[in-house]
Write a protein that holds these residues in place. Structure first.
Motif, mmCIF file in Angstrom:
data_model
loop_
_atom_site.group_PDB
_atom_site.id
_atom_site.type_symbol
_atom_site.label_atom_id
_atom_site.label_comp_id
_atom_site.label_asym_id
_atom_site.label_seq_id
_atom_site.Cartn_x
_atom_site.Cartn_y
_atom_site.Cartn_z
ATOM 1 N N THR A 193 -11.434 -4.702 16.874
ATOM 2 C CA THR A 193 -12.820 -3.738 16.265
ATOM 3 C C THR A 193 -12.626 -3.376 14.831
ATOM 4 O O THR A 193 -13.729 -3.143 14.192
ATOM 5 C CB THR A 193 -12.745 -2.505 16.975
ATOM 6 N N ALA A 194 -11.389 -3.669 13.967
ATOM 7 C CA ALA A 194 -11.321 -3.454 12.705
ATOM 8 C C ALA A 194 -9.925 -3.942 12.276
ATOM 9 O O ALA A 194 -8.903 -4.017 13.226
ATOM 10 C CB ALA A 194 -10.977 -1.702 12.256
ATOM 11 N N VAL A 195 -9.737 -4.769 11.171
ATOM 12 C CA VAL A 195 -8.676 -5.223 10.606
ATOM 13 C C VAL A 195 -8.717 -5.148 9.115
ATOM 14 O O VAL A 195 -9.803 -5.272 8.414
ATOM 15 C CB VAL A 195 -8.485 -6.670 11.175
ATOM 16 N N ALA A 196 -7.712 -4.347 8.841
ATOM 17 C CA ALA A 196 -7.216 -3.989 7.457
ATOM 18 C C ALA A 196 -5.924 -4.038 7.237
ATOM 19 O O ALA A 196 -5.060 -3.423 7.950
ATOM 20 C CB ALA A 196 -8.233 -2.702 7.035
ATOM 21 N N ASP A 197 -5.490 -4.365 5.990
ATOM 22 C CA ASP A 197 -3.907 -4.107 5.694
ATOM 23 C C ASP A 197 -2.994 -4.371 6.427
ATOM 24 O O ASP A 197 -1.939 -3.559 6.685
ATOM 25 C CB ASP A 197 -3.973 -2.420 5.196
ATOM 26 N N GLY A 198 -3.068 -5.463 7.135
ATOM 27 C CA GLY A 198 -2.069 -5.889 8.027
ATOM 28 C C GLY A 198 -1.998 -5.217 9.312
ATOM 29 O O GLY A 198 -1.132 -5.360 10.102
ATOM 30 N N VAL A 199 -3.078 -4.410 9.642
ATOM 31 C CA VAL A 199 -3.301 -3.764 11.016
ATOM 32 C C VAL A 199 -4.549 -4.096 11.405
ATOM 33 O O VAL A 199 -5.746 -4.119 10.978
ATOM 34 C CB VAL A 199 -3.052 -2.377 10.951
ATOM 35 N N LEU B 141 0.009 -6.893 12.198
ATOM 36 C CA LEU B 141 -0.184 -8.336 12.233
ATOM 37 C C LEU B 141 1.202 -8.847 11.524
ATOM 38 O O LEU B 141 1.574 -8.471 10.364
ATOM 39 C CB LEU B 141 -1.431 -8.598 11.551
ATOM 40 N N LEU B 142 1.887 -9.997 12.045
ATOM 41 C CA LEU B 142 2.929 -10.584 11.255
ATOM 42 C C LEU B 142 2.614 -12.030 10.621
ATOM 43 O O LEU B 142 1.815 -12.842 11.230
ATOM 44 C CB LEU B 142 4.164 -10.757 12.527
ATOM 45 N N GLY B 143 2.588 -11.881 9.424
ATOM 46 C CA GLY B 143 2.218 -13.568 8.857
ATOM 47 C C GLY B 143 0.888 -13.307 8.300
ATOM 48 O O GLY B 143 0.207 -12.197 8.174
ATOM 49 N N GLU B 144 0.288 -14.386 7.721
ATOM 50 C CA GLU B 144 -0.808 -14.482 7.039
ATOM 51 C C GLU B 144 -1.980 -14.424 8.184
ATOM 52 O O GLU B 144 -1.946 -14.949 9.158
ATOM 53 C CB GLU B 144 -0.996 -16.001 6.433
ATOM 54 N N ALA B 145 -2.813 -13.296 7.881
ATOM 55 C CA ALA B 145 -4.063 -12.922 8.980
ATOM 56 C C ALA B 145 -5.175 -12.892 8.230
ATOM 57 O O ALA B 145 -6.216 -12.208 8.887
ATOM 58 C CB ALA B 145 -3.432 -11.787 9.764
ATOM 59 N N ASP C 140 5.345 -9.971 1.123
ATOM 60 C CA ASP C 140 4.792 -10.113 2.496
ATOM 61 C C ASP C 140 4.450 -8.854 2.927
ATOM 62 O O ASP C 140 4.672 -7.834 2.023
ATOM 63 C CB ASP C 140 6.297 -10.397 3.543
ATOM 64 N N ASN C 141 3.503 -8.891 3.880
ATOM 65 C CA ASN C 141 2.859 -7.683 4.337
ATOM 66 C C ASN C 141 3.704 -6.747 5.077
ATOM 67 O O ASN C 141 4.888 -7.180 5.338
ATOM 68 C CB ASN C 141 1.869 -8.252 5.324
ATOM 69 N N PRO C 142 3.287 -5.436 5.066
ATOM 70 C CA PRO C 142 4.271 -4.450 5.441
ATOM 71 C C PRO C 142 5.062 -4.407 6.832
ATOM 72 O O PRO C 142 5.865 -4.050 7.194
ATOM 73 C CB PRO C 142 3.570 -3.085 5.216
ATOM 74 N N SER C 143 4.173 -5.272 7.576
ATOM 75 C CA SER C 143 4.583 -5.403 8.944
ATOM 76 C C SER C 143 5.824 -6.360 9.099
ATOM 77 O O SER C 143 6.871 -6.101 9.993
ATOM 78 C CB SER C 143 3.611 -5.873 9.892
ATOM 79 N N VAL D 52 9.124 2.868 3.263
ATOM 80 C CA VAL D 52 7.878 2.896 2.403
ATOM 81 C C VAL D 52 6.954 1.976 3.239
ATOM 82 O O VAL D 52 5.972 2.314 3.537
ATOM 83 C CB VAL D 52 8.160 2.471 1.174
ATOM 84 N N ALA D 53 7.561 0.730 3.648
ATOM 85 C CA ALA D 53 6.674 -0.127 4.672
ATOM 86 C C ALA D 53 6.236 0.634 5.827
ATOM 87 O O ALA D 53 4.910 0.391 6.228
ATOM 88 C CB ALA D 53 7.337 -1.296 4.997
ATOM 89 N N TYR D 54 7.102 1.244 6.496
ATOM 90 C CA TYR D 54 6.673 1.954 7.695
ATOM 91 C C TYR D 54 5.611 3.041 7.733
ATOM 92 O O TYR D 54 4.850 3.239 8.450
ATOM 93 C CB TYR D 54 8.013 2.550 8.658
ATOM 94 N N ARG D 55 6.091 3.698 6.545
ATOM 95 C CA ARG D 55 5.063 4.712 6.197
ATOM 96 C C ARG D 55 3.654 4.188 6.114
ATOM 97 O O ARG D 55 2.631 4.920 6.307
ATOM 98 C CB ARG D 55 5.450 5.711 4.845
ATOM 99 N N GLN D 56 3.532 3.165 5.401
ATOM 100 C CA GLN D 56 2.345 2.430 5.107
ATOM 101 C C GLN D 56 1.703 1.951 6.372
ATOM 102 O O GLN D 56 0.460 2.375 6.492
ATOM 103 C CB GLN D 56 2.486 1.053 4.120
ATOM 104 N N ILE D 57 2.302 1.605 7.227
ATOM 105 C CA ILE D 57 1.656 1.102 8.587
ATOM 106 C C ILE D 57 1.173 2.494 9.381
ATOM 107 O O ILE D 57 0.255 2.391 9.742
ATOM 108 C CB ILE D 57 2.947 0.192 9.385
ATOM 109 N N SER D 58 2.280 3.260 9.298
ATOM 110 C CA SER D 58 2.036 4.584 10.085
ATOM 111 C C SER D 58 0.504 5.296 9.299
ATOM 112 O O SER D 58 -0.255 5.758 10.222
ATOM 113 C CB SER D 58 3.062 5.507 10.031
#
Lengths: 133, 512
Positions: free
Chosen positions: B28-34, B71-75, B239-242, B277-283
């Motif tokens: 339904t939505a995809v952005a910033d590796g999520v 999302l893991l890797g190029e998406a 690499d992306n935060p995930s 910091v990466a986990y904060r971004q994802i959260s």
């Protein structure tokens, strides 16, 4: 824009208004809901609300339908056997929606709600491709 | 060609024609590796979710009508409406000795251009840490080869020792020196005839670092022959935060394989500040409630569940170990910030590095007062403990007196002697990058310092004197070094031999 909890709650209320007494989606009621929305649009987020509402409608519909795709011939007896088996599994009556999909190459794919049962040749080839990677 | 045909035939035979069942949903939505996915009503927490184009993600947020997937890797090709499918598998990575000498990404895929990795096993990236019963006390040393660390802040196999300090204070150097030291010990031990020798395999996890820095670290390990015992897990800043979030858990799974198979492994997390910091971004993207410094409420659990997986196992459970060296970067020396205090409280001690000391040329820039090893002393080699036991106290006294001595010139003899000894210890502990010392050399140098054999040498000549003594021992006293390495304890006989050797060296060094 991602739907906020408030938009989701409104979309859920709209879905409830779109169902008939048996809990199935009623086309007339859904149209009525959209007409009322058109006449009284919310100040913000109409597009997201409509998309969320459509997603919920679709999700509800797929739960009451057995969407069967096939490549090649699928005779009536085989279709009935498949439908009976699915109705037994989900313990409810399912409305069959049958379409032909040549991309499957051969075989059948059935979907009820979020569950997909795939017995097509295309899916077997995909599995083989993944195992060779 | 025939090999490929055989492989294809074998795979065809293995592929089942049974109906495949999956649970599907739509983006339904995809952005910033999520990706936010509707449907997926049967998705499990941490389950791998498959997307079009061989992209995988991990289900993190399970909500009533939606699943939040990292999302893991190029998406970048994914879009709203694309189908997502459950796989029924938890996210797992390849493990085993086949990965040694390789650089891999957070999913264990090679990134070094050396071809595919023929790993035979996979381990889930998230796994519950060993409980109380299968664990054993830390009682075997990890030789870092850094004299200051081995003498004052000893690290044992299965310990979690934090390396903390500001940027550019030598945190990564301590970790890479330890890996290089272990590689040197491995080479010697495997070539030797000690049947009880246990090599230590290393895993270096680079999180959120510049690719150039990672390449430099790999080149350093290769140049010192350490790559053959090392796995490098790369989740660079690009690499992306995930991927950065998953990388330490993936590295830990690779280390756990060694531990669970009765071997010893060392894992370096470089660094957990960037991981947080990466986990904060994802959260924040997943709209989880933000807490202190905008970190989510479970940021402590993020690191505690990772570091608890480092352990020393008892004999019945394979006798393996996983030693963790997490790294934390502080801002302007503030180690009382949120993430540093969290990780300090989780680990079994910390090596605190100071910018001022680094700028004064004290390298490694260890702050002896704030550095501690809570469990390592029971793992310390007895010979090192015999000679290095008092050094930490002497150095702490020196630091205290040195501050006062700046204000007055009249000092009593005892204070002066403490200051003189301290200044020489600091010089002795200065060590260049990637030059770890074997345990027996450390013992010989520390013994000479402990017994006042450097007292007559001017402080400015100390580095030269220590290098000269080390060279002297390595070239003319190999038998004595061999005895120290074998016995691992200094008895009267060995002390007599050390005294004779150091006195002989003193005469030659004094004549130079």
């Amino acid at each position: 824009m991602v739907a906020t909890p408030a938009i989701k709650a409104t979309a859920r209320r709209l879905l409830a208004l779109s169902l008939d007494e048996q809990g199935a989606v009623s086309a007339e009621r859904a149209l009525e809901v959209i007409k009322v929305l058109e006449a009284n649009p919310p100040k913000r987020g109409l597009r997201v609300l409509l998309k969320t509402y459509a997603t919920y409608l679709e999700s509800h519909l797929t739960k009451t339908q057995a969407r069967i795709e096939h490549a090649g011939n699928l005779d009536a007896a085989a279709l009935q056997e498949l439908l009976t088996s699915l109705e037994q599994r989900y313990n409810r009556k399912l409305e069959p929606v049958v379409t032909e999909n040549p991309a499957l190459i051969a075989g059948v794919r059935a979907r009820v709600g979020d569950d997909v049962f795939d017995n097509s040749f295309a899916s077997t080839l995909q599995t083989l491709r993944q195992s060779l990677q | 060609m025939s090999d490929i045909l055989e492989q294809i035939k074998a795979e065809i035979a293995r592929v089942s024609s049974a109906t495949q069942q999956a649970n599907v949903g739509r983006i339904t939505a995809v952005a910033d590796g999520v990706a936010h996915v509707s449907g997926l009503s049967r998705a499990m927490s941490n389950e791998m979710i498959s997307f079009p184009g061989d992209v995988f993600g991990m289900a993190l947020n399970l909500e009533e009508d939606e699943v939040g997937v990292v999302l893991l890797g190029e998406a970048s090709h994914l879009k709203e409406g694309d189908e997502a499918k459950t796989t029924g598998k938890l996210l797992s990575v390849p493990v085993g000795k086949e990965l040694l000498g390789r650089a891999v990404d957070a999913l264990g895929r090679p990134v070094d251009g050396k071809g595919p990795i023929a790993a035979k096993e996979n381990y889930p990236v998230e796994r519950i840490a060993p409980g109380i019963l299968p664990r054993k006390s830390v009682d075997q040393p990890i030789q870092t080869g850094i004299m200051a660390v081995d003498a004052m802040i000893p690290i044992g196999r299965g310990q979690r020792e934090l390396i903390i300090g500001d940027r550019s204070t030598g945190k990564t150097t301590i970790a890479t020196d330890t890996i290089i030291s272990q590689a040197a010990i491995n080479k010697k031990g495997i070539a030797g005839d000690d049947k009880n020798f246990r090599p230590v395999y290393s895993i270096y996890v680079a999180i959120g670092q510049k690719s150039a820095n990672i390449a430099r670290t790999i080149a350093l390990l290769e140049a010192h022959g350490a790559m053959q015992y090392t796995i490098v897990v790369v989740a660079s800043a690009a690499d992306n935060p995930s991927s950065q979030y998953i990388a330490p858990y993936a590295g830990c799974a690779m280390g756990e394989w060694f531990m669970r198979n009765g071997m010893d492994a060392l894992i370096v997390y470089d660094d957990l500040s960037k991981h947080a910091v990466a986990y904060r971004q994802i959260s924040l993207i997943l709209k989880r409630p933000a807490g202190r410094e905008a970190y989510p409420g479970d940021v402590f659990y993020l690191h505690s569940r990772l570091l608890e997986r480092a352990a020393r196992m008892r004999e019945q459970d394979g006798n393996g170990s996983l030693t963790a060296l997490p790294i934390i970067e502080t801002q302007a020396g503030d180690f009382s910030a949120y993430i540093p205090t969290n990780v300090i409280s989780i680990t079994d001690g910390q090596i605190y590095l100071e910018t001022d000391l680094f700028n004064q040329g004290v390298r490694p820039a260890l702050n002896v007062g704030l550095s501690v090893s809570r469990v390592g002393s029971s793992a310390q080699t007895k010979a090192v403990k015999q000679v290095g036991g008092k050094i930490k106290l002497q150095l702490a006294q020196y630091r205290e007196l040195a501050a006062f001595a700046q204000f007055g010139s009249d000092l009593d003899a005892r204070t002066k002697s403490t200051l003189d000894r301290g200044a020489r210890i600091i010089e002795l502990f200065k060590q260049p990058v990637a030059a770890p010392k074997p345990m027996e050399v450390e013992v010989a140098l520390l013994w000479a310092m402990h017994n006042g054999h450097f007292d007559k040498i001017a402080v400015k000549d100390m580095i030269r004197a220590a290098a000269s003594l080390e060279e002297y021992f390595k070239s003319t006293q190999t038998a004595l070094l061999g005895k120290i390495a074998e016995k691992k304890v200094l008895d009267d006989g060995l002390e007599g031999e050390l005294k004779a050797a150091v006195e002989q060296w003193s005469r030659t060094f004094g004549a130079e």
